[in-house]
Design a protein around this motif. Sequence first.
Motif, short mmCIF file in Angstrom:
data_model
loop_
_atom_site.label_atom_id
_atom_site.label_comp_id
_atom_site.label_asym_id
_atom_site.label_seq_id
_atom_site.Cartn_x
_atom_site.Cartn_y
_atom_site.Cartn_z
N ARG A 82 0.87 -1.18 0.00
CA ARG A 82 0.00 0.00 0.00
C ARG A 82 0.90 1.22 0.00
N VAL A 83 0.73 2.08 -1.00
CA VAL A 83 1.47 3.33 -1.13
C VAL A 83 0.50 4.46 -0.82
N ALA A 84 0.89 5.37 0.07
CA ALA A 84 -0.02 6.46 0.44
C ALA A 84 0.73 7.78 0.54
N VAL A 85 0.00 8.85 0.23
CA VAL A 85 0.54 10.20 0.38
C VAL A 85 -0.47 11.01 1.19
N ALA A 86 0.00 11.55 2.31
CA ALA A 86 -0.85 12.37 3.17
C ALA A 86 -0.51 13.83 2.94
N ASP A 87 -1.58 14.65 2.91
CA ASP A 87 -1.36 16.09 2.77
C ASP A 87 -2.41 16.84 3.58
N PHE A 88 -2.26 18.14 3.63
CA PHE A 88 -3.11 18.97 4.49
C PHE A 88 -4.26 19.63 3.75
N SER A 89 -4.75 19.00 2.71
CA SER A 89 -5.92 19.50 1.99
C SER A 89 -7.03 18.46 2.09
N ARG A 90 -8.25 18.91 2.26
CA ARG A 90 -9.37 17.98 2.30
C ARG A 90 -9.99 17.76 0.93
N ALA A 91 -9.52 18.49 -0.08
CA ALA A 91 -10.05 18.33 -1.43
C ALA A 91 -9.73 16.93 -1.93
N ARG A 92 -10.78 16.20 -2.30
CA ARG A 92 -10.60 14.82 -2.74
C ARG A 92 -10.14 14.79 -4.20
N PRO A 93 -9.26 13.84 -4.53
CA PRO A 93 -8.79 13.73 -5.90
C PRO A 93 -9.91 13.23 -6.82
N VAL A 94 -9.86 13.66 -8.08
CA VAL A 94 -10.85 13.26 -9.07
C VAL A 94 -10.12 12.70 -10.27
N ARG A 123 -9.17 13.02 6.74
CA ARG A 123 -8.71 13.14 8.13
C ARG A 123 -9.10 14.53 8.62
N GLN A 124 -9.05 14.74 9.91
CA GLN A 124 -9.37 16.06 10.46
C GLN A 124 -8.44 17.13 9.91
N TRP A 125 -7.20 16.79 9.67
CA TRP A 125 -6.18 17.73 9.22
C TRP A 125 -6.01 17.76 7.71
N GLY A 126 -6.64 16.83 6.97
CA GLY A 126 -6.44 16.76 5.52
C GLY A 126 -6.94 15.44 4.97
N LYS A 127 -6.07 14.76 4.19
CA LYS A 127 -6.46 13.47 3.62
C LYS A 127 -5.24 12.60 3.37
N VAL A 128 -5.53 11.32 3.16
CA VAL A 128 -4.52 10.35 2.75
C VAL A 128 -5.03 9.71 1.46
N VAL A 129 -4.27 9.86 0.39
CA VAL A 129 -4.60 9.22 -0.88
C VAL A 129 -3.71 7.99 -0.99
N TRP A 130 -4.33 6.84 -1.27
CA TRP A 130 -3.59 5.58 -1.24
C TRP A 130 -3.90 4.73 -2.47
#
Length: 137
Positions: A82-94, A123-130
């Motif tokens: 599982r490869v994941a990138v966490a960032d501080f934006s809540r905008a979901r990828p499309v 997440r409360q602080w952003g999102k994790v895209v995996w």
Amino acid sequence: MTATTTSRPTGHPGYSETLPREPESAAIARRLVRAACAAWGLETMADDGALVVSELVANAVQHARRESIRVVVERTAVRTVRVAVADFSRARPVAREVGEGDEGGRGLALVEALAVGWGADERQWGKVVWAVLEAGG
């Protein structure tokens, strides 16, 4: 800014790295994925994993806020990474289809093609895209 590749276990087993939110971080993320795959004897997954993490990092660099992102590589099963990138934006990828509209978003179509599954967890602080990759037979 010059970054160095260092990894540390983050679970059983895993690798992670906090990187600057810059395009150059994709190269460091690719090295991290390749190192993890080599350590786990999953070298056949390294190229696909490197492409996937490049696209996830590129999206985070373009759309996230703040100055850093976090890349996490985990072995979730014997032949699964599982490869994941966490960032501080809540905008979901499309994901967009190739040939649809502007240039952005097509990298997620590549992720979709290479991975057995992908998504984004808020997440409360952003999102994790995996993305989840599985080694063949």
